[in-house]
Design a protein around this motif. Sequence first.
Motif, PDB file in Angstrom:
ATOM      1  N   ALA A  65     -52.978  12.487 -52.414  1.00 21.80           N
ATOM      2  CA  ALA A  65     -53.640  13.695 -51.912  1.00 21.80           C
ATOM      3  C   ALA A  65     -53.761  14.718 -53.024  1.00 21.80           C
ATOM      4  CB  ALA A  65     -52.873  14.295 -50.734  1.00 21.80           C
ATOM      5  N   ALA A  66     -54.745  15.594 -52.877  1.00 21.58           N
ATOM      6  CA  ALA A  66     -54.913  16.737 -53.753  1.00 21.58           C
ATOM      7  C   ALA A  66     -54.254  17.939 -53.074  1.00 21.58           C
ATOM      8  CB  ALA A  66     -56.399  17.007 -53.987  1.00 21.58           C
ATOM      9  N   LEU A  67     -53.229  18.491 -53.720  1.00 23.76           N
ATOM     10  CA  LEU A  67     -52.465  19.604 -53.166  1.00 23.76           C
ATOM     11  C   LEU A  67     -52.161  20.615 -54.272  1.00 23.76           C
ATOM     12  CD1 LEU A  67     -49.713  17.691 -51.111  1.00 23.76           C
ATOM     13  CD2 LEU A  67     -51.815  18.704 -50.197  1.00 23.76           C
ATOM     14  N   THR A  68     -51.807  21.822 -53.864  1.00 25.11           N
ATOM     15  CA  THR A  68     -51.260  22.745 -54.838  1.00 25.11           C
ATOM     16  C   THR A  68     -49.795  22.370 -55.073  1.00 25.11           C
ATOM     17  OG1 THR A  68     -50.741  24.325 -53.095  1.00 25.11           O
ATOM     18  CG2 THR A  68     -52.799  24.660 -54.306  1.00 25.11           C
ATOM     19  N   LEU A  69     -49.254  22.856 -56.177  1.00 19.69           N
ATOM     20  CA  LEU A  69     -47.875  22.513 -56.509  1.00 19.69           C
ATOM     21  C   LEU A  69     -46.910  23.035 -55.451  1.00 19.69           C
ATOM     22  CD1 LEU A  69     -45.992  21.197 -58.569  1.00 19.69           C
ATOM     23  CD2 LEU A  69     -45.970  23.366 -59.831  1.00 19.69           C
ATOM     24  N   ASP A  70     -47.160  24.224 -54.924  1.00 25.32           N
ATOM     25  CA  ASP A  70     -46.260  24.760 -53.899  1.00 25.32           C
ATOM     26  C   ASP A  70     -46.342  23.956 -52.608  1.00 25.32           C
ATOM     27  OD1 ASP A  70     -48.880  26.274 -53.877  1.00 25.32           O
ATOM     28  OD2 ASP A  70     -48.071  26.904 -51.956  1.00 25.32           O
ATOM     29  N   GLU A  71     -47.534  23.474 -52.267  1.00 23.63           N
ATOM     30  CA  GLU A  71     -47.661  22.616 -51.089  1.00 23.63           C
ATOM     31  C   GLU A  71     -46.905  21.309 -51.292  1.00 23.63           C
ATOM     32  OE1 GLU A  71     -51.821  22.531 -51.303  1.00 23.63           O
ATOM     33  OE2 GLU A  71     -52.123  24.328 -50.073  1.00 23.63           O
ATOM     34  N   PRO A 187     -46.771  35.777 -62.360  1.00 28.25           N
ATOM     35  CA  PRO A 187     -45.934  35.515 -63.541  1.00 28.25           C
ATOM     36  C   PRO A 187     -46.095  34.071 -64.018  1.00 28.25           C
ATOM     37  CG  PRO A 187     -44.675  36.567 -61.768  1.00 28.25           C
ATOM     38  CD  PRO A 187     -45.993  36.155 -61.175  1.00 28.25           C
ATOM     39  N   PRO A 188     -45.834  33.809 -65.291  1.00 22.88           N
ATOM     40  CA  PRO A 188     -45.996  32.452 -65.834  1.00 22.88           C
ATOM     41  C   PRO A 188     -45.138  31.403 -65.139  1.00 22.88           C
ATOM     42  CG  PRO A 188     -45.781  34.056 -67.610  1.00 22.88           C
ATOM     43  CD  PRO A 188     -45.474  34.785 -66.340  1.00 22.88           C
ATOM     44  N   ASP A 189     -43.974  31.814 -64.596  1.00 22.48           N
ATOM     45  CA  ASP A 189     -43.100  30.841 -63.953  1.00 22.48           C
ATOM     46  C   ASP A 189     -43.455  30.629 -62.481  1.00 22.48           C
ATOM     47  OD1 ASP A 189     -42.304  33.281 -62.971  1.00 22.48           O
ATOM     48  OD2 ASP A 189     -40.144  32.908 -63.179  1.00 22.48           O
ATOM     49  N   ARG A 190     -44.621  31.114 -62.074  1.00 28.52           N
ATOM     50  CA  ARG A 190     -45.031  30.988 -60.683  1.00 28.52           C
ATOM     51  C   ARG A 190     -46.486  30.503 -60.619  1.00 28.52           C
ATOM     52  NH1 ARG A 190     -44.094  36.422 -57.675  1.00 28.52           N
ATOM     53  NH2 ARG A 190     -42.207  36.257 -58.941  1.00 28.52           N
ATOM     54  N   PRO A 191     -46.778  29.342 -61.185  1.00 27.29           N
ATOM     55  CA  PRO A 191     -48.175  28.915 -61.280  1.00 27.29           C
ATOM     56  C   PRO A 191     -48.729  28.421 -59.949  1.00 27.29           C
ATOM     57  CG  PRO A 191     -46.752  27.165 -62.034  1.00 27.29           C
ATOM     58  CD  PRO A 191     -45.849  28.345 -61.732  1.00 27.29           C
ATOM     59  N   ALA A 259     -56.123  16.051 -72.491  1.00 28.61           N
ATOM     60  CA  ALA A 259     -55.124  16.604 -73.411  1.00 28.61           C
ATOM     61  C   ALA A 259     -54.196  17.567 -72.672  1.00 28.61           C
ATOM     62  CB  ALA A 259     -55.818  17.315 -74.574  1.00 28.61           C
ATOM     63  N   ASP A 260     -54.742  18.395 -71.798  1.00 25.55           N
ATOM     64  CA  ASP A 260     -53.910  19.306 -71.011  1.00 25.55           C
ATOM     65  C   ASP A 260     -52.925  18.531 -70.144  1.00 25.55           C
ATOM     66  OD1 ASP A 260     -55.265  21.657 -71.903  1.00 25.55           O
ATOM     67  OD2 ASP A 260     -56.854  21.271 -70.452  1.00 25.55           O
ATOM     68  N   ASN A 261     -53.412  17.462 -69.528  1.00 24.26           N
ATOM     69  CA  ASN A 261     -52.540  16.662 -68.677  1.00 24.26           C
ATOM     70  C   ASN A 261     -51.401  16.050 -69.475  1.00 24.26           C
ATOM     71  OD1 ASN A 261     -53.351  15.689 -65.576  1.00 24.26           O
ATOM     72  ND2 ASN A 261     -54.964  16.784 -66.661  1.00 24.26           N
ATOM     73  N   ARG A 262     -51.708  15.546 -70.653  1.00 27.09           N
ATOM     74  CA  ARG A 262     -50.644  14.989 -71.487  1.00 27.09           C
ATOM     75  C   ARG A 262     -49.624  16.075 -71.849  1.00 27.09           C
ATOM     76  NH1 ARG A 262     -50.096   9.553 -71.990  1.00 27.09           N
ATOM     77  NH2 ARG A 262     -49.069   9.927 -73.988  1.00 27.09           N
ATOM     78  N   GLU A 263     -50.105  17.279 -72.106  1.00 23.55           N
ATOM     79  CA  GLU A 263     -49.215  18.379 -72.467  1.00 23.55           C
ATOM     80  C   GLU A 263     -48.309  18.773 -71.303  1.00 23.55           C
ATOM     81  OE1 GLU A 263     -49.546  23.099 -73.775  1.00 23.55           O
ATOM     82  OE2 GLU A 263     -51.278  21.765 -74.003  1.00 23.55           O
ATOM     83  N   TRP A 264     -48.856  18.786 -70.083  1.00 25.06           N
ATOM     84  CA  TRP A 264     -48.116  19.269 -68.927  1.00 25.06           C
ATOM     85  C   TRP A 264     -47.232  18.200 -68.278  1.00 25.06           C
ATOM     86  CZ3 TRP A 264     -47.405  24.017 -66.722  1.00 25.06           C
ATOM     87  CH2 TRP A 264     -48.182  25.071 -67.201  1.00 25.06           C
ATOM     88  N   ARG A 274     -40.642  21.628 -65.115  1.00 26.26           N
ATOM     89  CA  ARG A 274     -39.953  22.913 -65.250  1.00 26.26           C
ATOM     90  C   ARG A 274     -40.659  23.994 -64.442  1.00 26.26           C
ATOM     91  NH1 ARG A 274     -39.790  21.399 -70.785  1.00 26.26           N
ATOM     92  NH2 ARG A 274     -41.365  22.977 -71.273  1.00 26.26           N
ATOM     93  N   ALA A 275     -41.997  23.965 -64.445  1.00 26.62           N
ATOM     94  CA  ALA A 275     -42.741  24.945 -63.659  1.00 26.62           C
ATOM     95  C   ALA A 275     -42.457  24.776 -62.173  1.00 26.62           C
ATOM     96  CB  ALA A 275     -44.241  24.796 -63.927  1.00 26.62           C
TER      97      ALA A 275
END
Length: 310
Positions: A65-71, A187-191, A259-264, A274-275
């Motif tokens: 499924a496609a979800l947000t990280l908080d979901e 904030p950066p720690d709350r993406p 590239a972003d996916n590899r980084e994250w 960590r996020a």
Amino acid sequence: MLAPWLLGCGAESPLTVAYHPWPGYAPLKLADSLGWWDDGRLRGLPTGSASASRVALAEGRAQAAALTLDETLLAVADGLPLHVVALFNLSRGADVVLAKPGFTDRTRWVGARLGHEKGAVGELMRASWLEYVGLRAEDVTVVHLAADEHPSAWKDGRVDLLVTFEPTASRLESLGAKRLFDSSQLPPDRPIADVLVIRADAWRRRRAALRTLVRHIFAAQRHLMALPVDAAYRLAPWLDVPHAAVMRTFSGLRLTNWADNREWLIGRPAPLQRAAEGLASFMGRVNILRPLRLPEDLVVGSALPAEEPL
């Protein structure tokens, strides 16, 4: 462009992915619309909201499924074993708190009716906005709304303030809504990150289909950028906006490429892991999420191509 389905996914049974209308999930809609799933190895399950996609996962009607990280964290807290296997985008203003004319001043916010989707990103945006402006949860009257109720609730006067997202946000702003807060101010720690998740049992059994699905996401992103007019005509009915307005709905999103996916997603722990831990901590503090120790393998990057797809 080579047909992405030629990458193959063995003889595995169909992998079903649930997703709802939201610009961030456009790669899934484009992949389906372009016929890449016509061989039956992958299948889309359209839903009306993130909550409905979570239910489809829990009931086994969808394996991904496609979800947000908080979901995703809410689903894990409910006992659903999941892995985050790809990152669609990061919200940089696409999630918003809107005010009706007459409710843009903080003197009107105490007692105001604040609408948002229960148990989804709306909870996170509500809590973050209240913290930002120095209000308590009990200072506003919460009105729980399904995502597809946002336009009607706004128009018929059920809410004074509304937590919503694109493309609804742009449509309501064109009707006079005023933006009070958006995800670019988090904030950066709350993406607010849109991710592809898969059930742990399916992750073990359907690796080839999953790798093909991830490759389709990157291929569809390239299609969106290279052929925006074609993409807009395909996406307009799904997003319920005129085709000329489709590309504007992406203005608050940072689409994340290979590239972003590899980084994250790569690392021990991965930055996205960590996020997720930071986000879980905040959600616990504001009582959106019960105290939760995340599995160390919540985020896995093994489905990502080792080299950038052509």
